[in-house]
Design an enzyme around this catalytic site. Structure first.
Site, PDB file in Angstrom:
ATOM      1  N   GLY A 237       2.882  -2.742  -8.764  1.00  0.00           N
ATOM      2  CA  GLY A 237       2.591  -2.845  -7.400  1.00  0.00           C
ATOM      3  C   GLY A 237       1.559  -2.108  -6.990  1.00  0.00           C
ATOM      4  O   GLY A 237       0.734  -1.684  -7.573  1.00  0.00           O
ATOM      5  N   SER A 238       1.498  -1.571  -5.679  1.00  0.00           N
ATOM      6  CA  SER A 238       0.299  -1.216  -5.159  1.00  0.00           C
ATOM      7  C   SER A 238       0.386   0.433  -5.352  1.00  0.00           C
ATOM      8  O   SER A 238       1.540   0.984  -5.755  1.00  0.00           O
ATOM      9  CB  SER A 238       0.161  -1.227  -3.694  1.00  0.00           C
TER      10      SER A 238
ATOM     11  N   LYS B  77      15.072  -5.826  -9.089  1.00  0.00           N
ATOM     12  CA  LYS B  77      14.435  -6.182  -7.445  1.00  0.00           C
ATOM     13  C   LYS B  77      13.041  -6.567  -7.590  1.00  0.00           C
ATOM     14  O   LYS B  77      12.095  -6.050  -7.725  1.00  0.00           O
ATOM     15  CB  LYS B  77      14.286  -4.849  -6.563  1.00  0.00           C
TER      16      LYS B  77
ATOM     17  N   GLU C 269       2.393   0.308 -13.115  1.00  0.00           N
ATOM     18  CA  GLU C 269       1.413  -0.483 -13.126  1.00  0.00           C
ATOM     19  C   GLU C 269       0.942  -0.820 -11.754  1.00  0.00           C
ATOM     20  O   GLU C 269       1.521  -1.381 -10.873  1.00  0.00           O
ATOM     21  CB  GLU C 269       1.532  -1.949 -13.992  1.00  0.00           C
TER      22      GLU C 269
ATOM     23  N   GLY D 139       3.847   2.862  -5.667  1.00  0.00           N
ATOM     24  CA  GLY D 139       3.900   3.520  -7.199  1.00  0.00           C
ATOM     25  C   GLY D 139       4.009   5.004  -6.959  1.00  0.00           C
ATOM     26  O   GLY D 139       4.712   5.457  -7.631  1.00  0.00           O
TER      27      GLY D 139
ATOM     28  N   CYS E 236      -4.385  -7.826 -10.037  1.00  0.00           N
ATOM     29  CA  CYS E 236      -4.585  -6.579 -10.404  1.00  0.00           C
ATOM     30  C   CYS E 236      -5.987  -6.433 -11.434  1.00  0.00           C
ATOM     31  O   CYS E 236      -6.688  -5.685 -11.274  1.00  0.00           O
ATOM     32  CB  CYS E 236      -3.530  -5.825 -10.932  1.00  0.00           C
TER      33      CYS E 236
ATOM     34  N   GLU F 142      -9.233  -1.546  -3.284  1.00  0.00           N
ATOM     35  CA  GLU F 142      -8.504  -2.759  -3.777  1.00  0.00           C
ATOM     36  C   GLU F 142      -8.161  -3.727  -2.708  1.00  0.00           C
ATOM     37  O   GLU F 142      -7.439  -3.412  -1.820  1.00  0.00           O
ATOM     38  CB  GLU F 142      -7.300  -2.630  -4.556  1.00  0.00           C
TER      39      GLU F 142
ATOM     40  N   GLN G 228      -1.807 -10.201   4.271  1.00  0.00           N
ATOM     41  CA  GLN G 228      -3.099 -10.259   3.225  1.00  0.00           C
ATOM     42  C   GLN G 228      -4.209 -10.953   3.958  1.00  0.00           C
ATOM     43  O   GLN G 228      -5.514 -10.559   3.795  1.00  0.00           O
ATOM     44  CB  GLN G 228      -2.574 -10.883   2.096  1.00  0.00           C
TER      45      GLN G 228
HETATM   46  P1  NAD Z   1       3.827  -3.386  -3.323  1.00  0.00           P
HETATM   47  O1  NAD Z   1       3.880  -1.962  -3.741  1.00  0.00           O
HETATM   48  O2  NAD Z   1       3.852  -3.509  -1.799  1.00  0.00           O
HETATM   49  O3  NAD Z   1       5.261  -3.676  -3.491  1.00  0.00           O
HETATM   50  C1  NAD Z   1       5.829  -3.969  -4.990  1.00  0.00           C
HETATM   51  C2  NAD Z   1       7.482  -3.822  -5.136  1.00  0.00           C
HETATM   52  O4  NAD Z   1       7.959  -2.544  -4.692  1.00  0.00           O
HETATM   53  C3  NAD Z   1       7.977  -4.857  -4.287  1.00  0.00           C
HETATM   54  O5  NAD Z   1       9.081  -5.324  -4.876  1.00  0.00           O
HETATM   55  C4  NAD Z   1       8.511  -4.101  -3.048  1.00  0.00           C
HETATM   56  O6  NAD Z   1       9.685  -4.476  -2.414  1.00  0.00           O
HETATM   57  C5  NAD Z   1       8.791  -2.353  -3.679  1.00  0.00           C
HETATM   58  N1  NAD Z   1       8.931  -1.507  -2.783  1.00  0.00           N
HETATM   59  C6  NAD Z   1       8.124  -1.238  -1.596  1.00  0.00           C
HETATM   60  N2  NAD Z   1       8.321  -0.058  -1.236  1.00  0.00           N
HETATM   61  C7  NAD Z   1       9.054   0.564  -1.888  1.00  0.00           C
HETATM   62  C8  NAD Z   1      10.006   1.651  -1.900  1.00  0.00           C
HETATM   63  N3  NAD Z   1       9.528   2.615  -0.881  1.00  0.00           N
HETATM   64  N4  NAD Z   1      10.674   1.923  -2.842  1.00  0.00           N
HETATM   65  C9  NAD Z   1      10.902   1.172  -4.107  1.00  0.00           C
HETATM   66  N5  NAD Z   1      10.367  -0.025  -4.250  1.00  0.00           N
HETATM   67  C10 NAD Z   1       9.364  -0.362  -2.898  1.00  0.00           C
HETATM   68  O7  NAD Z   1       2.925  -4.174  -3.780  1.00  0.00           O
HETATM   69  P2  NAD Z   1       2.627  -5.980  -3.662  1.00  0.00           P
HETATM   70  O8  NAD Z   1       2.017  -5.988  -2.473  1.00  0.00           O
HETATM   71  O9  NAD Z   1       3.973  -6.543  -4.131  1.00  0.00           O
HETATM   72  O10 NAD Z   1       1.790  -6.374  -4.959  1.00  0.00           O
HETATM   73  C11 NAD Z   1       0.455  -6.134  -4.919  1.00  0.00           C
HETATM   74  C12 NAD Z   1      -0.031  -4.974  -5.578  1.00  0.00           C
HETATM   75  O11 NAD Z   1       0.431  -4.937  -6.988  1.00  0.00           O
HETATM   76  C13 NAD Z   1      -1.670  -4.684  -5.854  1.00  0.00           C
HETATM   77  O12 NAD Z   1      -1.918  -3.419  -5.543  1.00  0.00           O
HETATM   78  C14 NAD Z   1      -1.897  -5.134  -7.385  1.00  0.00           C
HETATM   79  O13 NAD Z   1      -2.896  -4.324  -7.901  1.00  0.00           O
HETATM   80  C15 NAD Z   1      -0.725  -4.475  -7.957  1.00  0.00           C
HETATM   81  N6  NAD Z   1      -0.333  -5.325  -9.082  1.00  0.00           N
HETATM   82  C16 NAD Z   1      -0.528  -4.608 -10.273  1.00  0.00           C
HETATM   83  C17 NAD Z   1      -0.436  -5.008 -11.768  1.00  0.00           C
HETATM   84  C18 NAD Z   1      -0.789  -4.245 -12.638  1.00  0.00           C
HETATM   85  O14 NAD Z   1      -0.304  -4.559 -13.724  1.00  0.00           O
HETATM   86  N7  NAD Z   1      -1.408  -3.315 -12.774  1.00  0.00           N
HETATM   87  C19 NAD Z   1      -0.154  -6.401 -11.567  1.00  0.00           C
HETATM   88  C20 NAD Z   1       0.110  -7.002 -10.577  1.00  0.00           C
HETATM   89  C21 NAD Z   1       0.050  -6.452  -9.408  1.00  0.00           C
END
Ligand code: NAD
Length: 479
Positions: free
Chosen positions: A224-225, A171, A248, A229, A282, A381, A329
Site C-alpha cells: 500500500g502507501s 484483510k 511494499e 506502511g 506502483c 507519487e 483519487q
Molecule cells: P493504503 O496504504 O491506503 O491501503 C493499503 C491497505 O492498508 C488497505 O487494505 C487499507 O485498508 C490498509 N490500512 C489503511 N490504514 C491502515 C492502518 N492504520 N493499519 C492497518 N492497515 C491499514 O494504499 P492503497 O490506496 O490501497 O493503495 C495504493 C498504494 O499502494 C500506492 O501507494 C501504491 O504505490 C501502493 N502499491 C505498492 C505496490 C508495491 O508492490 N510496491 C503494489 C501495489 C500498490
C-alpha cells in the site's frame, strides 16, 4: 445480498456492511460487503492459531493439491473473475482478465513450491556432530492488501503463505472486496481446513490496526502507501511479540529515453508504463527522462498515441483507459494537474475530465513537459495517468535524475547501446530494471520489490517469497 467474512471455517456476518460501487458507473451498486470488527480479527487469529500445528505439519502433497485446484479454478474462471475485478476497480476488461489469469498462475507456481521445500545437511566443525538447516512456517500471518491489484496481490501473498504452512488472516482493501471474496471462496472450496484462511474485510483503522497490534499474529505482509506502511511497520515492531514485516509501498519510477533509442520501442514502453491501468500501478513510469536529441520527436509521438487512447467504461470492450478508482483519487489527479502548471511545468497534452456516457471517475491521461526534478509532480507519487517529461543533456545526467528520488521500485531505459543498458542495469537504484520494456509488467516466478522508500523487508514472489513466509531452523545432532 451481503457478502460475508470467512472466519474459523464459516461465513460470518459483520456488525456493519459497505456498498461496493462501480467506478465506471456510480449508479451501479455491485453488492454489500461485511465490515469486520476488532473482535472478528480476534476470532480469526484464534482460529488460525488453532489450525497452525496441523496445517504446518501437513504433507507438501496436500498443500500442493489444494493450491493446484484453486489455480485451475481461477484460470478456468478468469473471464468471470476479470469482469468482477474490472467492475469494482475500473481497470479495463483485458487488464482485469489478465490479472485474474496471473493470480491463477501465481497459485500454480506456489503449488509447485510446496514440493520444492528442502533443507541442507552441513558437516559440523565439531567431530561427531551433524547440522541440518530446515525451514518452517512462521505461524499466523496477517496480509493487508491495496485496491489496485485486487486479485493478483492477494494471490501472491496468500499462496506462498499457505505453501510454507502458515495460517492466514487476510484483510483486502475496502474498495475491492468482491475479488478478495471470490479468491477466498475458491481457496476454501479447494479444500483448506478450518481456520487456515480467514477473510476479514473492513476498515484499515479497525481491522488492519487490530491485526498489527494482535499478539497472536507473527508476521505482517503489507502492500500500500508509504504512510500506511510506515505506521504498520512501527506498530509491528512495537508490538509484543515483535512481528516479522514485509512492506511494499509507493513508486516514482523513471523511464530514461536516450538519443540512440528506437523511437517506436521507447514510445510504446512509455505509453504502457505511464498510462495503462489508468496509471494506478506502483511500477508506473511517472517520470520520463529524455535526452535532448530525441526529446521533441519523443514527446510529439507519445502525445499523439496518448491522446488517441480511448477513455471509457472499464466493461466496454473498446476502452483502453478505465476510470480512476474513486472520487478521492480523481481529486488527487486534478490537484496535481493544477500543481504541475502552477509550479511551472508545461501541460503538453491531455488532462481533465472527458465526457463518457456513464457517470464515473474519468480522467484523461496527461503529459507534462519542461518538468524539473524538484517539482512536486516529479517527486510525489500521484497514482494516476499523469507523466512528467524531464529533459536532460546526456546519459550521465539521465542516470543522476533517475536516481534523484525517495523511491526505488522499478526503473527503465530505452536505448540501443549495450554499454548504457549495462551501466543502467548496474547503477539504477531500483529493485527492478527494465531495458527496452515498460517499467510495469513483471514475471511471477522471480523476485518483486524495491529499494529506498519503496520497500522494506524481503522480496515477494518466486522462490524468494520463502524468505518472508518461512523461518530457518538450525538443528545439531550428536551421532
Ligand atoms: P493504503 O496504504 O491506503 O491501503 C493499503 C491497505 O492498508 C488497505 O487494505 C487499507 O485498508 C490498509 N490500512 C489503511 N490504514 C491502515 C492502518 N492504520 N493499519 C492497518 N492497515 C491499514 O494504499 P492503497 O490506496 O490501497 O493503495 C495504493 C498504494 O499502494 C500506492 O501507494 C501504491 O504505490 C501502493 N502499491 C505498492 C505496490 C508495491 O508492490 N510496491 C503494489 C501495489 C500498490
Amino acid at each position: 445480498m451481503v457478502y460475508k467474512n470467512f472466519i474459523a471455517g464459516s461465513w460470518a456476518d459483520g456488525n456493519d456492511a459497505t456498498r461496493n460501487i462501480n467506478p465506471s458507473d456510480t449508479n451501479d451498486v455491485i453488492a454489500e460487503f461485511a465490515r469486520g470488527s476488532a473482535e472478528d480479527v480476534d476470532r480469526a487469529v484464534e482460529a488460525a492459531r488453532t489450525a497452525f500445528p496441523a496445517w504446518s505439519r501437513s504433507t507438501p502433497q496436500r498443500r500442493h493439491d489444494i493450491l493446484k485446484r484453486a489455480s485451475d479454478e481461477v484460470i478456468t474462471r478468469a473471464d468471470e473473475l476479470g469482469r468482477i475485478l474490472s467492475r469494482e476497480e475500473g481497470k479495463t476488461l483485458a487488464e482485469g482478465i489478465g490479472e485474474a489469469t496471473r493470480a491463477g498462475q501465481v497459485l500454480g507456481f506456489f503449488a509447485g513450491e510446496c514440493l520444492r521445500t528442502g533443507g541442507e545437511s552441513i558437516p559440523s566443525v565439531r567431530p561427531g556432530v551433524g547440522v541440518e538447516v530446515t525451514r518452517e512456517g512462521v505461524g499466523v500471518v496477517g496480509l493487508i492488501t491495496p485496491w489496485n491489484f485486487p486479485i493478483a496481490i492477494p494471490a501472491w501473498k496468500i499462496a506462498p503463505a499457505l505453501a510454507w504452512g502458515n495460517c492466514v488472516v487476510f484483510k483486502p482493501a475496502d474498495l475491492v472486496p468482491h475479488s478478495a471474496w471470490m479468491l477466498t471462496d475458491i481457496l476454501v472450496r479447494a479444500g483448506l481446513p478450518e481456520g487456515v484462511l480467514n477473510l476479514v474485510m473492513g476498515r484499515g483503522s479497525v481491522v488492519g490496526e487490530r491485526m498489527v497490534s494482535h499478539p497472536g499474529i507473527d508476521a505482517v505482509s503489507f502492500t500500500g502507501s508509504v504512510s500506511t506502511g510506515r505506521r504498520i511497520a512501527a506498530g509491528c515492531v512495537g508490538s509484543q511479540p515483535m512481528k516479522k514485516i514485509q512492506m511494499e509501498m509507493g513508486g516514482k519510477n523513471p523511464f530514461v529515453v536516450l538519443d540512440d533509442a528506437d523511437l517506436d520501442v521507447a514510445v510504446e514502453a512509455a505509453l504502457n508504463g505511464a498510462f495503462y491501468s489508468t496509471g494506478q500501478r506502483c511500477t508506473a513510469s511517472s517520470r520520463l527522462i529524455v535526452t535532448e536529441g530525441i526529446h521533441d520527436r519523443f514527446i510529439e509521438a507519445l502525445s499523439q498515441r496518448m491522446t488517441a487512447l480511448r477513455v471509457g467504461n472499464a466493461l466496454d470492450e473498446a476502452t483502453q483507459i478505465g476510470p480512476v478508482v474513486d472520487q478521492s483519487q480523481l481529486d488527487t489527479d486534478l490537484e496535481y494537474l493544477e500543481r504541475g502548471q502552477s509550479d511551472g511545468a508545461h501541460l503538453f497534452a491531455g488532462g481533465g475530465q472527458p465526457r463518457v456516457n456513464t457517470p464515473g471517475y474519468y480522467f484523461a491521461p496527461a503529459l507534462f513537459t519542461e518538468v524539473k526534478s524538484d517539482m512536486a509532480i516529479a517527486r510525489e507519487e500521484i497514482f494516476g495517468p499523469i507523466a512528467s517529461v524531464i529533459r536532460v543533456r546526456d546519459y550521465d545526467e539521465a542516470l543522476a535524475v533517475a536516481n534523484d528520488t525517495d523511491f526505488g521500485l522499478s526503473a527503465g531505459i530505452a536505448t540501443t547501446s549495450l554499454k548504457h543498458a549495462a551501466d543502467f542495469r548496474r547503477n539504477a537504484e531500483a529493485g527492478m530494471v527494465m531495458v527496452n520494456l515498460p517499467t510495469a509488467g513483471v514475471d511471477y516466478h522471480v523476485p518483486f520489490g524495491g529499494r529506498k522508500g519503496s520497500s522494506y523487508g524481503p522480496r515477494e514472489q518466486g522462490a524468494y517469497a520463502r524468505e518472508f513466509y518461512s523461518t530457518v531452523k538450525t538443528g545439531y545432532t550428536a551421532h
